[in-house]
Design a protein around this motif. Sequence first.
Motif, PDB file in Angstrom:
ATOM      1  N   SER A  35       0.821  -1.204   0.000  1.00  0.00           N
ATOM      2  CA  SER A  35       0.000   0.000   0.000  1.00  0.00           C
ATOM      3  C   SER A  35       0.860   1.261   0.000  1.00  0.00           C
ATOM      4  CB  SER A  35      -0.931   0.013   1.216  1.00  0.00           C
ATOM      5  OG  SER A  35      -1.635   1.230   1.288  1.00  0.00           O
ATOM      6  N   ALA A  60      -7.021  -3.460   8.275  1.00  0.00           N
ATOM      7  CA  ALA A  60      -7.934  -2.456   7.722  1.00  0.00           C
ATOM      8  C   ALA A  60      -7.805  -1.124   8.451  1.00  0.00           C
ATOM      9  CB  ALA A  60      -9.367  -2.971   7.787  1.00  0.00           C
ATOM     10  N   ALA A  61      -7.722  -1.174   9.770  1.00  0.00           N
ATOM     11  CA  ALA A  61      -7.601   0.063  10.549  1.00  0.00           C
ATOM     12  C   ALA A  61      -6.312   0.805  10.193  1.00  0.00           C
ATOM     13  CB  ALA A  61      -7.650  -0.252  12.038  1.00  0.00           C
ATOM     14  N   ARG A  64      -6.610   2.312   6.614  1.00  0.00           N
ATOM     15  CA  ARG A  64      -7.561   3.428   6.511  1.00  0.00           C
ATOM     16  C   ARG A  64      -6.973   4.753   6.977  1.00  0.00           C
ATOM     17  NH1 ARG A  64     -12.831   0.159   8.204  1.00  0.00           N
ATOM     18  NH2 ARG A  64     -13.690  -0.163   6.131  1.00  0.00           N
ATOM     19  N   ARG A  67      -5.705   5.671   3.655  1.00  0.00           N
ATOM     20  CA  ARG A  67      -6.659   5.416   2.570  1.00  0.00           C
ATOM     21  C   ARG A  67      -8.087   5.399   3.130  1.00  0.00           C
ATOM     22  NH1 ARG A  67      -3.954   4.141  -1.958  1.00  0.00           N
ATOM     23  NH2 ARG A  67      -1.781   3.533  -1.745  1.00  0.00           N
ATOM     24  N   PRO A  68      -8.560   6.552   3.582  1.00  0.00           N
ATOM     25  CA  PRO A  68      -9.860   6.593   4.260  1.00  0.00           C
ATOM     26  C   PRO A  68     -11.049   6.259   3.356  1.00  0.00           C
ATOM     27  CG  PRO A  68      -9.015   8.811   3.892  1.00  0.00           C
ATOM     28  CD  PRO A  68      -7.911   7.868   3.524  1.00  0.00           C
ATOM     29  N   ASP A  69     -10.898   6.371   2.046  1.00  0.00           N
ATOM     30  CA  ASP A  69     -11.996   6.061   1.128  1.00  0.00           C
ATOM     31  C   ASP A  69     -12.071   4.577   0.760  1.00  0.00           C
ATOM     32  OD1 ASP A  69     -12.728   8.710   1.109  1.00  0.00           O
ATOM     33  OD2 ASP A  69     -11.523   9.178  -0.653  1.00  0.00           O
ATOM     34  N   MET A  70     -11.095   3.806   1.182  1.00  0.00           N
ATOM     35  CA  MET A  70     -11.054   2.383   0.867  1.00  0.00           C
ATOM     36  C   MET A  70     -12.154   1.644   1.639  1.00  0.00           C
ATOM     37  SD  MET A  70      -7.944  -0.215   1.827  1.00  0.00           S
ATOM     38  CE  MET A  70      -8.391  -0.108   3.570  1.00  0.00           C
ATOM     39  N   VAL A  71     -12.873   0.771   0.947  1.00  0.00           N
ATOM     40  CA  VAL A  71     -13.854  -0.067   1.625  1.00  0.00           C
ATOM     41  C   VAL A  71     -13.219  -1.422   1.910  1.00  0.00           C
ATOM     42  CG1 VAL A  71     -15.896   1.077   0.702  1.00  0.00           C
ATOM     43  CG2 VAL A  71     -14.905  -0.845  -0.525  1.00  0.00           C
ATOM     44  N   VAL A  72     -13.784  -2.111   2.877  1.00  0.00           N
ATOM     45  CA  VAL A  72     -13.221  -3.386   3.318  1.00  0.00           C
ATOM     46  C   VAL A  72     -14.274  -4.467   3.197  1.00  0.00           C
ATOM     47  CG1 VAL A  72     -12.157  -4.629   5.236  1.00  0.00           C
ATOM     48  CG2 VAL A  72     -11.684  -2.189   4.919  1.00  0.00           C
ATOM     49  N   ARG A 116     -19.216   1.999  -1.738  1.00  0.00           N
ATOM     50  CA  ARG A 116     -18.183   3.033  -1.693  1.00  0.00           C
ATOM     51  C   ARG A 116     -18.610   4.270  -2.480  1.00  0.00           C
ATOM     52  NH1 ARG A 116     -14.558   4.025  -5.447  1.00  0.00           N
ATOM     53  NH2 ARG A 116     -12.814   5.302  -4.868  1.00  0.00           N
TER      54      ARG A 116
END
Length: 118
Positions: A35, A60-61, A64, A67-72, A116
């Motif tokens: 990433s 994920a935490a 994020r 990459r705050p717009d990334m969905v999990v 998203r």
Amino acid sequence: MEDEPEVRDVITEAVQSDGYAVLFALNGSEALAVSSRHRGPIHLLLTDLVMPGMSGRDLAALLRVTRPDMVVLFMSGYNDSEIQRRDALDPGVALLRKPFTLDELARAVREALDRRTA
């Protein structure tokens, strides 16, 4: 990320065959490194919830943060009580139950990506 190599290969191939670009990592630490080197967006993190070394939730935490717009989309073969005992999920978190078919995988990825953009 999936910790079983054969399953990981099938998932990677299936997602790529659906037209998505895939960044691959063997574990949480490698995913963080991938990433940090990747300059483009990462729209979706598909990861096992329970993994050796670093849980999918912790991964994920950490991702994020940058990459705050990334969905999990989490995957898990554990039942609800085991998931709660091991690594409780927040309400509304996308979870794909193992075992799943490739059609179920494709649908879950598409639904996660659609959330998203909604």
